[in-house]
Structure formats: C-alpha cells, structure tokens
Design an enzyme around this catalytic site. Sequence first.
Site, PDB file in Angstrom:
ATOM      1  N   GLU A 222       3.827  -8.579  -5.072  1.00 16.42           N
ATOM      2  CA  GLU A 222       3.296  -8.277  -3.740  1.00 16.42           C
ATOM      3  C   GLU A 222       4.368  -8.304  -2.659  1.00 16.42           C
ATOM      4  OE1 GLU A 222       0.026  -9.758  -6.331  1.00 16.42           O
ATOM      5  OE2 GLU A 222       2.013 -10.548  -5.813  1.00 16.42           O
TER       6      GLU A 222
ATOM      7  N   LYS B 106      -4.447  -7.739 -26.556  1.00 14.60           N
ATOM      8  CA  LYS B 106      -5.585  -8.036 -25.688  1.00 14.60           C
ATOM      9  C   LYS B 106      -6.876  -7.549 -26.328  1.00 14.60           C
ATOM     10  CE  LYS B 106      -4.453  -8.809 -20.885  1.00 14.60           C
ATOM     11  NZ  LYS B 106      -4.745  -8.436 -19.500  1.00 14.60           N
TER      12      LYS B 106
ATOM     13  N   ARG C 218       0.480 -13.824  -0.537  1.00 15.51           N
ATOM     14  CA  ARG C 218       1.717 -14.154  -1.246  1.00 15.51           C
ATOM     15  C   ARG C 218       2.928 -13.499  -0.588  1.00 15.51           C
ATOM     16  NH1 ARG C 218       1.302 -13.539  -7.506  1.00 15.51           N
ATOM     17  NH2 ARG C 218       2.373 -15.537  -7.438  1.00 15.51           N
TER      18      ARG C 218
END
Length: 628
Positions: A368, A283, A396
């Site tokens: 979640e 990243k 979600r």
Amino acid sequence: MYKFLDKINSPEDIKKLDYKELEELSQELRDYIIDVVSKNGGHLASNLGVIELTIALHRVFDSPKDKIIWDVGHQCYVHKIITGRRETFRTLRSFGGISGFPKASESPHDIFDTGHSSTSISAALGMAKARDLTGGDYSVVAVIGDGSLGGGLALEALNNAANLNTNIILILNDNEMSIAKNVGGLSTYLGRLRTGKIYFKLKREVEFILNKTPIVGKSLYKTVSRCRNWFKYLVVKGIMFEELGFKYLGPIDGHDIKTMERIISNAKTYKKHPVLIHVVTKKGNGYRIAEEKPEKFHGVGPFLVETGETLKDSNSKSYSSVFGDKIVELAEKDTRILAITAAMPEGTGLKKFAERFKDRFFDVGIAEQHAVTFSAGLAKGGFKPIFAVYSTFLQRAYDQLLHDICLQNLPVVFAVDRAGIVGQDGETHQGIYDISYLRNLPNITIMSPKSGSELESMLELALKIDSPVAIRYPRGEAPEYRFTESPLEYGKGEVLFYGNDGIIIAEGTMIGRAIEVCESLKKKGIEMTLVNIRFIKPIDGALLDELSSKSLPIYTLEDNVYEGGFGTSILEYYTNNNAKVDLKIFAHKCGIVPHGTADELMKLQKLDTFSICEAILSDIKGKNNGTR
C-alpha cells in the site's frame, strides 16, 4: 463423528499419531473446516492449503513455549482447532465466538495478534532477540505467504535479520497467491525456485564429478568450495535469501508431513542463523471447487458445499460494483484515468477495468505504501490515478498520504472501500478510523455517498478536482432512496426533509439509519430535519450556520470512531465560530470493535436504530420538560 479429530484437544495429541493416521486426520480437518466455513463464512482456500504444514509445525515444536507467529493470520484455523478450540471453532467469526485471526486474549497459543500482512518476520525477530537477551531456549517461528513476503515491512525485516545473529525459523508458505494472483519480481523469483529440482540435482552431480576427477578436479572443487555460495554463482544468478544471511532449505512439498517434519527439525539445529524453509502448498487443497477458484474462496460468505455457490440474500449492486462499473465508463471517455490496486482487483471492483484497460491497470501487490507514492508519480506525469483500497489497508500508508500526496497537492483519487463496520473479520479490519486519519491532512477533499448514484456523481466530481480526493463507502449493497437527489456541488450538503423538533446530520451509509430513526420518531410525534452532509471535508459552513440558527438540538451520525471524526469536526466548527449549539455525537465510542455481523456490532456500539431513537427521544423529551 470424527475418528481422530474428536480426540485432538492439544498439540500433544497429534504427536501420538503415525503418518497414516495423520493423513486421515488431515482429511477430517479439511471436512470440518469446509463444513464450518460453509455455514459461517470465512477464509477457506488458504486454510485448506496449510493443513499438513500446521500439523508438521505442531509435531516438531512445543507450543506455546515455542512461538509460532502467523502472518496475516487468516490461515490459522487448523492451528486453532489443534490447540484446544475444536468445539468452539463452530462459533468462528460469530458474535461472541472465536475470531478468524490469531488473538492472544483467546489462547496462549496465539502468540501475536495479526490481521494485516507482512508483520510476522519483524515480530519474530523481536521475540527471538528478547529470548536471547533473557537466556531463553525456545524456538521462534514465523509463517508467511509468498504474497506477504513482497510487502515492504517483510523486506525490511529480512534485511535486518542477518545483522542480529539470532535464530528464527521462517516458513515461506508459497502457494502462488495472496488474495489475487501474485505479481512482481519476487513472485517471479519464487516461481523459478519452485522448479529448482534441476538446480539441486545438477549441484549434486557436479560435486560428484569434480570429486571423482583426479588432481585437477579435486583441486578445482576445493578452490570453488571456499567461495561462498560458489555453485549458485555458477548455475543460478543470485540466491536472494542466502545473500541476506538465511540458511535456505527447500523447496519442499507442503502437503508431505513426514518430509516437512524432517526439514523443520533440521532447521532447529541452526542456533545463530536465521533459517528459511520454502514450502510449496496449494490453496484450496482437497476441495476441488476452491482449488479451481482460490480467489473466490479466499474470503467467502456462507455457501453450498456441493456446488460452491454462495448464498446471497439480494441481487442488488454493491458499492464496489457501482464503483467498478462507473470508472470503466469514465475511463472510456478519458484516457488519462488509471486504476491502481494493492492485490485486491476483485474485492475493490476493479476486475472489469483490468480486463478492459490492461495497460492502464496496475496491481502492485501487497504494498500500500508503494501504491500511494506510485500514484503520486503517475499524477506528476499528468495522469488521473484512482487507488482503490480498503479503509483498513489505506492506514498502512499514512506517511505517503501526507508526504507524497497531500503536501504536494497531487490529484490522486482514493476510493476508500469497506469504510465503517465490516463485520466478521473483526477489529483488525474495521474501517472505522479513516475519517479521523484523513481529516487532518492538508489539501484533501473527503466525500461520503449515501447511495450508489451519489457515489457515481462523486467519482465524476473527484476527477475534476485538481487536488487529493478520498471517497469513503461501506461494504455491501448500495441503496437508492425515493428522494430526488439535488445536484452535487463541491463542499455542499443537502437537506433531505425538514422537521421542527431536532436536526440529524449524517454521513454516507448512516443516512439509511437516520431515515429509520426519523420514521420511528415521527410515530412518536417527533419531527426531525435530516441532512446528508456529503462532504466531510471541506465542511459546509453555510449550511451549518443555517442549522444552528434554528436553535434546535443537533445529532450527528457516523460510522467512524468518535475521536477526530465527522461529529467532532462539526463541534469544532461551531466552537471556532462561537455558535451556541446543543450537539450530541453518535459514533463508535470504543476504538476496538470485535467481530460479528454489522447489525450485532452496531447494536453493541448503540448505533442501531432503536438505541439512537431512544437516546434522541429521551434527550428531546428532557429538554421539552425543562427549558424548552
């Protein structure tokens, strides 16, 4: 300005370049993305990490005939630039400009709209099967990060893939991070694979030795070769992906275009089996500041390229910071308080809690649904769990909210961050649905603070309530007002000031907007009563009765969709109690709100100060010229 980038108008253009030229193009893409994101904000670190991977994909595949699906989609900037949006990329995340996520309405190269994680494998499987059923001959590719791979939906899709007897190519972009550092068993497993060079080297050496050993060696090699995955059982304790039916290729360097092209081209030859290519990337690659702080530069506002310093207009505390500081204070006094996040410790303000109470902080990863039911288990065990989550991500886990929390009436506190308009991340991230999807659940209390101090009071109260509680608050600064706040009492709103021409009832962040409206109307001779409702559920029936008795027009303001929202709950109350009221609801009339600044989007939805003021002024003047 750019030697190669200025000539890239379609994927076909990058296929004409040699590898030396592709290296230069990669650097130009890196510079261009940094320049645009430093001005517009956006997802920087993840996009810098996939530059070479994106180039390799578009050199091997023929988009849009071949389908490339980006999981989450925040890493699609290079893809957008390569597929004919080089110039419009300068409008990234701007109102009316291009989205920071894939949008099929924006380009035929954006195959599937994404914004949330872990959806790509399921979508790819569906498209691949549709291809098989219609006799198509194109490739279907899903690019998913290692963090997203741990999401429940992705694991369900992996489990299903082997049974479908179809070819998809799954690119696992392994950068060791999603938004925060990845956690869990799958992350640990991938960490072992990243260092798998020893395994592959040893495998080749053992095969060579066995083949060279006369009679016994050859016999032994033939025997064990008949066993599926024989060497993996000898050297590595289980290879998950191949056990699930995938042909596993990798790990490979995600910044080596030539190697990736070769491996990806090889993957296209497997016609009846799913293939997983394990690509290791970094990243922020090529921009040292983002490499060193990938979490900060996951999603960032405008910043100085030279230093990485973000450009802030104010030093005021955000709602997330107020929340984070307050629960640390409360947890100092009550050891039963626990904090849970789904891979968002910094964004939700939990970083201080995580540092101060390591044993009482739980980052469950991008999961979640698990976070909600995990919180239910903690509550069953006698603790006071607080799940801090963005509004758009809490949706979600709707079944878990109902089935595991509300039906069992468990005392879990949901700190619903980024409620309402969030701005430039666009339609997949706007938090304008939570009132509607939470309000109809049994046993739940829903609060909405107008200020930072009111959020603190609501957190204190929430931890005393022996049932589910949701506190919704917006992105950005937590204001304070000149009003003396009345003590917070369960289920009760407050009147901030009185007027004789009409009544505004507002929730949370819309109090600030309502104050501006009232001040503007006052200049035009209209005096309004302003009510801070505080509790969306239960509704303050006594206060609503008092307000309806004044026979004044009532206007509700909310940062939520109209359907099932706060305004409709008040309308339902008056209807059920046969009260005759003149009520107008100000809410998001369209359930799909695009990207742009919060001010631009509020104006689009006619929820800006001017639009609300003009609507109320016209309404009241019309009534005064008529029956009143």
